[in-house]
Design a protein around this motif. Structure first.
Motif, mmCIF file in Angstrom:
data_model
loop_
_atom_site.group_PDB
_atom_site.id
_atom_site.type_symbol
_atom_site.label_atom_id
_atom_site.label_comp_id
_atom_site.label_asym_id
_atom_site.label_seq_id
_atom_site.Cartn_x
_atom_site.Cartn_y
_atom_site.Cartn_z
ATOM 1 N N SER A 175 0.773 -1.262 -0.046
ATOM 2 C CA SER A 175 -0.093 0.188 0.098
ATOM 3 C C SER A 175 0.880 1.432 -0.018
ATOM 4 O O SER A 175 0.528 2.240 -0.617
ATOM 5 N N GLU A 176 1.897 1.432 0.714
ATOM 6 C CA GLU A 176 2.880 2.411 0.689
ATOM 7 C C GLU A 176 3.394 2.696 -0.630
ATOM 8 O O GLU A 176 3.629 3.638 -1.149
ATOM 9 N N ILE A 177 3.882 1.406 -1.367
ATOM 10 C CA ILE A 177 4.253 1.660 -2.629
ATOM 11 C C ILE A 177 3.262 2.237 -3.636
ATOM 12 O O ILE A 177 3.593 2.967 -4.364
ATOM 13 N N ALA A 178 2.209 1.574 -3.406
ATOM 14 C CA ALA A 178 1.035 2.354 -4.350
ATOM 15 C C ALA A 178 1.110 3.745 -4.023
ATOM 16 O O ALA A 178 0.763 4.358 -5.214
ATOM 17 N N ALA A 179 0.909 4.256 -3.126
ATOM 18 C CA ALA A 179 0.944 5.572 -2.771
ATOM 19 C C ALA A 179 2.030 6.325 -3.466
ATOM 20 O O ALA A 179 1.872 7.493 -4.071
ATOM 21 N N THR A 180 3.210 5.646 -3.233
ATOM 22 C CA THR A 180 4.558 6.408 -3.767
ATOM 23 C C THR A 180 4.304 6.579 -5.154
ATOM 24 O O THR A 180 4.690 7.516 -5.827
ATOM 25 N N MET A 181 3.892 5.334 -5.997
ATOM 26 C CA MET A 181 3.900 5.468 -7.367
ATOM 27 C C MET A 181 2.567 5.756 -8.115
ATOM 28 O O MET A 181 2.510 5.741 -9.151
ATOM 29 N N ARG A 182 1.390 6.082 -7.086
ATOM 30 C CA ARG A 182 0.560 6.884 -7.471
ATOM 31 C C ARG A 182 -0.269 5.796 -8.445
ATOM 32 O O ARG A 182 -0.708 6.110 -9.514
ATOM 33 N N THR A 183 -0.508 4.723 -7.854
ATOM 34 C CA THR A 183 -1.005 3.609 -8.459
ATOM 35 C C THR A 183 -1.992 2.477 -7.686
ATOM 36 O O THR A 183 -1.950 2.881 -6.422
ATOM 37 N N SER A 184 -2.499 1.475 -7.968
ATOM 38 C CA SER A 184 -3.255 0.442 -7.071
ATOM 39 C C SER A 184 -2.411 -0.495 -6.609
ATOM 40 O O SER A 184 -1.369 -0.747 -6.992
ATOM 41 N N THR A 185 -2.771 -1.068 -5.560
ATOM 42 C CA THR A 185 -2.074 -2.399 -4.817
ATOM 43 C C THR A 185 -2.106 -3.472 -5.770
ATOM 44 O O THR A 185 -1.240 -4.022 -5.707
ATOM 45 N N THR A 186 -2.922 -3.501 -6.815
ATOM 46 C CA THR A 186 -3.132 -4.706 -7.546
ATOM 47 C C THR A 186 -2.230 -4.506 -8.736
ATOM 48 O O THR A 186 -1.314 -5.230 -9.110
ATOM 49 N N SER A 187 -1.731 -3.207 -9.094
ATOM 50 C CA SER A 187 -0.848 -2.681 -10.192
ATOM 51 C C SER A 187 0.742 -3.181 -9.492
ATOM 52 O O SER A 187 1.663 -3.508 -10.123
ATOM 53 N N VAL A 188 0.846 -2.817 -8.265
ATOM 54 C CA VAL A 188 2.074 -3.107 -7.518
ATOM 55 C C VAL A 188 2.314 -4.601 -7.331
ATOM 56 O O VAL A 188 3.329 -5.089 -7.618
ATOM 57 N N ASN A 189 1.319 -5.332 -7.040
ATOM 58 C CA ASN A 189 1.443 -6.849 -6.753
ATOM 59 C C ASN A 189 2.100 -7.333 -8.120
ATOM 60 O O ASN A 189 2.643 -8.340 -8.319
ATOM 61 N N SER A 190 1.090 -6.936 -9.223
ATOM 62 C CA SER A 190 1.437 -7.305 -10.602
ATOM 63 C C SER A 190 2.938 -7.061 -11.024
ATOM 64 O O SER A 190 3.670 -7.926 -11.657
ATOM 65 N N ALA A 191 3.284 -5.807 -10.799
ATOM 66 C CA ALA A 191 4.718 -5.271 -11.028
ATOM 67 C C ALA A 191 5.781 -6.155 -10.232
ATOM 68 O O ALA A 191 6.917 -6.463 -10.827
ATOM 69 N N LEU A 192 5.549 -6.222 -9.062
ATOM 70 C CA LEU A 192 6.292 -7.292 -8.277
ATOM 71 C C LEU A 192 6.646 -8.633 -8.640
ATOM 72 O O LEU A 192 7.544 -9.064 -9.003
ATOM 73 N N ALA A 193 5.614 -9.207 -9.188
ATOM 74 C CA ALA A 193 5.460 -10.489 -9.578
ATOM 75 C C ALA A 193 6.482 -10.521 -10.900
ATOM 76 O O ALA A 193 7.225 -11.558 -11.077
ATOM 77 N N ARG A 194 6.240 -9.577 -11.948
ATOM 78 C CA ARG A 194 7.007 -9.665 -13.222
ATOM 79 C C ARG A 194 8.564 -9.341 -12.875
ATOM 80 O O ARG A 194 9.323 -10.089 -13.536
ATOM 81 N N ALA A 195 8.841 -8.502 -11.841
ATOM 82 C CA ALA A 195 10.059 -8.200 -11.515
ATOM 83 C C ALA A 195 10.901 -9.283 -11.012
ATOM 84 O O ALA A 195 11.987 -9.673 -11.366
ATOM 85 N N ARG A 196 10.238 -9.806 -10.020
ATOM 86 C CA ARG A 196 10.844 -11.058 -9.498
ATOM 87 C C ARG A 196 11.341 -12.089 -10.334
ATOM 88 O O ARG A 196 12.382 -12.977 -10.253
ATOM 89 N N ARG A 197 10.327 -12.585 -11.375
ATOM 90 C CA ARG A 197 10.567 -13.487 -12.381
ATOM 91 C C ARG A 197 11.847 -12.991 -13.252
ATOM 92 O O ARG A 197 12.769 -13.878 -13.429
#
Length: 341
Positions: A175-197
């Motif tokens: 949630s803190e990352i979503a606020a930092t990047m002005r996006t949704s928590t769903t978008s952050v979770n998706s970005a994290l999954a792709r980045a980790r892979r």
């Protein structure tokens, strides 16, 4: 902020002074965080020089926007938000940085007099003196600036890069990352999954910190000293004894790189041990890894001039990779002289 302020009330009073326009108070507030913010900018941008500029810009933005800081998060978190957004702006303008291995396969023949490739934005080394552990960190700070990790980050779009660093390295919540990047928590979770892979595909399973912990300090000193002595004496046999069978040697901003002990030794005998001239060296530490600052003899100047910062990757007590960052511009961040008598 305990390094500077003895109580929360002291810190709040200093923040009030900064909000009222006291730039000295603002400097005192941010100074304990400057090193870790700079390391964050380096991870985002892959260049100590870009990190300098981004941090300066971020702190200017923070100073100008301090009246809007309402204290709902810590000052540290807010500054990371400003620094991350600043770095994302830089990523959008300049794109990613690269190492020679990102541009193509290793060279099958030695290239003497290799010309620098200036149209590529190259990854740069980072001095370990800038590293500081931050609260909530999950990666060791040195692991988070290792060459393999920072190079892998460069393959990520800016939003994925930021999300991974904020979550895995700095311990921010989704949630803190979503606020930092002005996006949704769903978008952050998706970005994290792709980045980790993507990072998992490009980063060795064993980090340099793990390899160094298995290696006795005396052996590490022996390897670094052996590397420098072999170059200074032109001793190919001593050098080859320090290398793994699958060793690599890259020299940004030159695009050619070499893989395998035979190819690396052909290059070493032809160039650093052959045609370059006399060397002197200073041991340093870069990207959480052993490193050597190389100075090449300049006959006209009568001195050894700054040539490259060589970052060594080690495995099982031997050198598995050499990345020679060629250029005197890499020396000032390490506090190194530009020449040796």
């Amino acid at each position: 902020m305990s390094e500077v302020f003895s109580t929360t009330a002291d810190a709040d009073a200093e923040l009030d002074r900064a909000r009222s326009g006291d730039d000295a108070a603002f400097t005192r507030l941010v100074e304990p965080l400057r090193r870790e913010l700079h390391a964050h900018c380096y991870r985002m941008l892959g260049s100590a020089h870009d990190a300098d500029d981004a941090l300066q810009d971020a702190l200017l933005r923070a100073w100008r926007g301090l009246a809007r800081f309402e204290g709902r998060s810590s000052l540290r978190s807010w500054l990371y938000t400003v620094a991350t957004r600043t770095c994302l702006d830089v990523v959008d303008r300049r794109g990613k940085r690269a190492l020679p291995v990102d541009l193509g396969p290793s060279s099958d023949r030695v290239v003497v007099g290799d010309a620098p490739v200036t149209e590529v934005a190259w990854l740069g080394p980072y001095p370990d003196a800038g590293l500081a552990a931050g609260p909530g960190a999950r990666y060791e700070q040195r692991e988070a600036v290792e060459l393999a990790f920072v190079a892998a980050l460069q393959h990520l779009p800016g939003n994925q890069r930021a999300a991974l660093l904020l979550f895995e390295v700095l311990g921010f919540s989704v949630s803190e990352i979503a606020a930092t990047m002005r996006t949704s928590t769903t978008s952050v979770n998706s970005a994290l999954a792709r980045a980790r892979r993507i990072v998992a595909e490009k980063v060795p399973s064993a980090t340099q910190q793990q390899a160094l912990r298995k290696m006795e300090d005396a052996r590490l000193r022996e390897v670094v000293a052996g590397f420098t002595t072999a170059l200074e004496r032109g001793d190919a046999a001593a050098l080859v004894a320090l290398l793994t069978e699958d060793v690599t040697w890259a020299m940004p901003p030159m695009a050619n790189w070499y893989a395998g002990r035979a190819a690396v030794m052909d290059f070493a005998v032809s160039v650093p041990l052959g045609s370059c001239g006399a060397w002197r060296h200073l041991p340093v530490s870069a990207n959480g890894q052993p490193a050597v600052a190389c100075y090449l003899w300049d006959e006209a100047a009568g001195t050894h001039r700054a040539w490259s910062v060589n970052v060594l990757t080690v495995r099982d007590g031997l050198i598995a990779g050499i990345t020679s960052f060629v250029g005197a511009e890499h020396f000032p961040p390490f506090g190194l002289p530009d020449c040796l008598p």
